[in-house]
Design a protein around this motif. Structure first.
Motif, short mmCIF file in Angstrom:
data_model
loop_
_atom_site.label_atom_id
_atom_site.label_comp_id
_atom_site.label_asym_id
_atom_site.label_seq_id
_atom_site.Cartn_x
_atom_site.Cartn_y
_atom_site.Cartn_z
N GLN A 177 36.70 -47.86 -9.33
CA GLN A 177 36.23 -46.48 -9.23
C GLN A 177 35.02 -46.39 -8.30
N VAL A 178 34.12 -47.37 -8.39
CA VAL A 178 32.97 -47.38 -7.48
C VAL A 178 33.43 -47.62 -6.04
N PHE A 179 34.45 -48.45 -5.86
CA PHE A 179 35.02 -48.69 -4.53
C PHE A 179 35.45 -47.36 -3.90
N LEU A 180 36.09 -46.52 -4.70
CA LEU A 180 36.52 -45.22 -4.20
C LEU A 180 35.34 -44.29 -3.97
N GLN A 181 34.38 -44.28 -4.88
CA GLN A 181 33.21 -43.42 -4.73
C GLN A 181 32.41 -43.74 -3.48
N ARG A 182 32.33 -45.01 -3.14
CA ARG A 182 31.58 -45.42 -1.94
C ARG A 182 32.41 -45.22 -0.68
N ASP A 183 33.67 -44.81 -0.83
CA ASP A 183 34.56 -44.58 0.31
C ASP A 183 34.55 -45.77 1.26
N VAL A 184 34.77 -46.95 0.69
CA VAL A 184 34.72 -48.17 1.50
C VAL A 184 35.73 -48.11 2.64
N GLU A 185 36.95 -47.65 2.33
CA GLU A 185 37.99 -47.61 3.37
C GLU A 185 37.65 -46.63 4.48
N GLY A 186 36.78 -45.67 4.22
CA GLY A 186 36.43 -44.69 5.24
C GLY A 186 35.34 -45.15 6.19
N ALA A 187 34.89 -46.39 6.05
CA ALA A 187 33.82 -46.91 6.92
C ALA A 187 34.23 -46.84 8.39
N ALA A 188 33.29 -46.42 9.22
CA ALA A 188 33.58 -46.21 10.64
C ALA A 188 33.42 -47.46 11.48
N SER A 189 33.00 -48.56 10.87
CA SER A 189 32.86 -49.82 11.60
C SER A 189 32.97 -50.97 10.62
N SER A 190 33.17 -52.15 11.14
CA SER A 190 33.25 -53.33 10.28
C SER A 190 31.93 -53.57 9.56
N ASP A 191 30.82 -53.41 10.26
CA ASP A 191 29.52 -53.62 9.63
C ASP A 191 29.29 -52.61 8.51
N GLU A 192 29.68 -51.36 8.74
CA GLU A 192 29.52 -50.34 7.69
C GLU A 192 30.42 -50.66 6.50
N TYR A 193 31.60 -51.21 6.75
CA TYR A 193 32.50 -51.60 5.66
C TYR A 193 31.81 -52.62 4.75
N VAL A 194 31.17 -53.61 5.34
CA VAL A 194 30.49 -54.63 4.56
C VAL A 194 29.32 -54.03 3.79
N ARG A 195 28.56 -53.15 4.42
CA ARG A 195 27.42 -52.52 3.72
C ARG A 195 27.90 -51.72 2.51
N ARG A 196 29.00 -51.02 2.67
CA ARG A 196 29.50 -50.21 1.55
C ARG A 196 30.03 -51.08 0.42
N ILE A 197 30.77 -52.13 0.76
CA ILE A 197 31.36 -52.95 -0.30
C ILE A 197 30.28 -53.76 -1.02
N ALA A 198 29.13 -53.95 -0.38
CA ALA A 198 28.02 -54.64 -1.04
C ALA A 198 27.50 -53.84 -2.22
N GLU A 199 27.77 -52.55 -2.25
CA GLU A 199 27.33 -51.68 -3.35
C GLU A 199 28.34 -51.61 -4.49
N VAL A 200 29.47 -52.31 -4.33
CA VAL A 200 30.54 -52.27 -5.33
C VAL A 200 30.51 -53.55 -6.14
N PRO A 201 30.44 -53.47 -7.48
CA PRO A 201 30.44 -54.69 -8.28
C PRO A 201 31.79 -55.41 -8.21
N LEU A 202 31.74 -56.72 -8.39
CA LEU A 202 32.97 -57.50 -8.51
C LEU A 202 33.64 -57.21 -9.84
N MET A 203 34.95 -57.39 -9.89
CA MET A 203 35.71 -57.16 -11.12
C MET A 203 35.53 -58.30 -12.11
N TYR A 204 35.20 -59.49 -11.61
CA TYR A 204 35.06 -60.67 -12.46
C TYR A 204 34.27 -61.72 -11.69
#
Length: 457
Positions: free
Chosen positions: A194-221
């Motif tokens: 749910q956090v992955f969707l809230q941070r709109d990780v897939e909508g990142a406009a660059s590879s660097d932005e993708y990494v920055r957004r996914i850094a805000e998403v907790p791991l599942m395990y």
């Protein structure tokens, strides 16, 4: 006593196999194998690939594939079955566009979505062979933004209470096998996704932005403790970019597509290719097929801000077959060597051997009777999978319904293409697999057995 037909074929076959295992001599000029006693036995010759399948079942395969188009669920479906390097069966149903009459063929261009993952894994394995990293390296060597990851309270927890620091960074091996713990969105109800969707990780406009957004998403395990289909392949592609300094599509073209002659594979289409691009459609029960609007319909390079290693490629049956043949032949195809056999075996070896401590049964499987290698699922139990394919067969599907599998035991490649992306998925792979392995002749016998019928009682 009369000898049955089974005996007529089984006895010479057994003798032939026995002689072969004992080092029997090469066939004589008569076409018969000769052992040390001078006795001759007929050769057991492998039939042509085109004769390896039972025709009535193959006709059922054609009918089953055609039904997807006739039902109105997809505008078209194309497939190719290749055995021993021979295209033994193809099916092309429907039209490339919803409102046209242009039939599909092996050069129709499709968005292959998660079939991209295998190409991304191959890219990373190339760099592994060059010594650019070790499988036990932490991913933070290349993605330092991920050095402070959190983990949810429990695997698939429904809320964010009790987040705790990751015990360590995921390794490169865990990233390749989707055991690192990342989410993927996709409508999953757990907190991490749910956090992955809230941070709109897939909508990142660059590879660097993708990494920055996914850094805000907790791991599942905690890394390495479970398997879950994830954004790992997108991160793999970004690591390729950071190691090489090239955009992922540029690297793949130079190192994979051009050497293999994959002229229609990439992360966008040119104007010259546009009249071969299949319409991207959505199907809703009770409603007519409609086109999906937006950048994914057009696949213009200017509208695609980053090359997604998990789902971004377009390709054709003709192109993807060349990629699959390279893997089938352990890294080399038509004189071009992309990987060593050891790397290909690593890619297609199950790396997700998680079991329930109470029952001993497998857990966290992609599907029943399957594990996961590097970007591909691997059949680990033929019976449990219900697919008919032998253990060691590896495969994957794309979200739009595309699929492929590679069977090293029978020297089979199968590629299928459709273009439906909706909440009502159309996934024909299982039906195709079951038909192919129901049709496949797995035994062959000499046509001129030496055992003669005994009329005595």
């Amino acid at each position: 006593m009369k000898i049955s037909l089974l005996a007529k074929t089984a006895i010479p076959l057994a003798l032939t196999l026995l002689l072969a295992s004992c080092g029997a001599k090469a066939p004589s000029s008569s076409g018969l194998a000769e052992d040390d006693t001078g006795l001759e036995f007929p050769e057991v010759e492998k039939p042509p690939a085109s004769e390896s399948f039972y025709e009535p079942v193959m006709q059922r395969l054609d009918a089953d594939m055609q039904k997807y188009v006739e039902s109105g669920k997809v505008a078209n479906l194309a497939y190719a079955l290749i055995k021993d390097g021979e295209w033994v069966r193809t099916g092309y149903y429907g039209t490339r566009t919803l409102d046209g009459s242009d039939p599909v063929n092996e050069r129709t261009i499709y968005r292959v979505y998660s079939m991209t993952k295998a190409a991304t894994a191959v890219s990373l394995l190339m760099l592994l062979e060059e010594g650019k990293f070790s499988l036990d390296d932490p991913i933070t060597r290349f993605l330092p933004e991920l050095d402070d990851l959190k983990v949810t309270r429990t695997f698939e927890a429904g809320d964010g209470r009790g987040l705790r620091p990751a015990e360590r960074a995921p390794t490169m091996r865990e990233l390749l096998t989707h055991t690192a713990g990342f989410g993927y969105g996709g409508g999953r109800p757990d907190y991490a996704n749910q956090v992955f969707l809230q941070r709109d990780v897939e909508g990142a406009a660059s590879s660097d932005e993708y990494v920055r957004r996914i850094a805000e998403v907790p791991l599942m395990y905690q890394p390495g403790t479970a398997w879950s289909y994830s954004a790992a392949s997108d991160l793999q592609g970004i690591i390729v970019e950071r190691i090489t300094g090239e955009r992922l599509g540029t690297f793949m073209k130079r190192r994979i597509f051009d050497p293999l002659g994959m002229v229609d594979t990439g992360f966008s289409v040119s104007e010259a290719q546009r009249d071969r691009l299949a319409d991207f459609t959505v199907w809703t029960p009770g409603q007519p097929l409609t086109k999906v609007e937006g950048p994914m319909q057009d696949m213009n390079a200017a509208q695609i801000p980053r090359d997604a290693g998990g789902h971004g490629l377009v390709s054709t049956i003709a192109d993807y077959e060349r990629f699959a043949e390279m893997l089938l032949h352990e890294g080399t195809w038509e004189g071009q060597t992309l990987l060593t056999p050891e790397s290909v075996r690593l890619l297609r070896t199950n790396s997700t051997k998680f079991t329930d401590p109470d029952t001993g049964f497998p857990i966290h499987e992609p599907f029943r009777g399957t594990g996961f290698g590097f970007g591909v699922a691997v059949i680990t139990n033929t019976i449990r999978s219900g697919l008919g394919a032998p253990e060691g067969t590896y495969f994957w599907d794309g979200a739009s319904g595309t699929w492929f599998w590679i069977d090293p035991y029978h020297d089979i490649v199968f590629i299928g293409m459709v273009q439906n992306l909706s909440a009502n998925p159309v996934m024909p792979r299982k039906t195709a697999m079951m038909n192919v392995y129901h049709a496949l002749f797995t035994d062959y016998f000499p046509s001129n057995p030496v055992v003669q019928e005994d009329e005595t009682e």
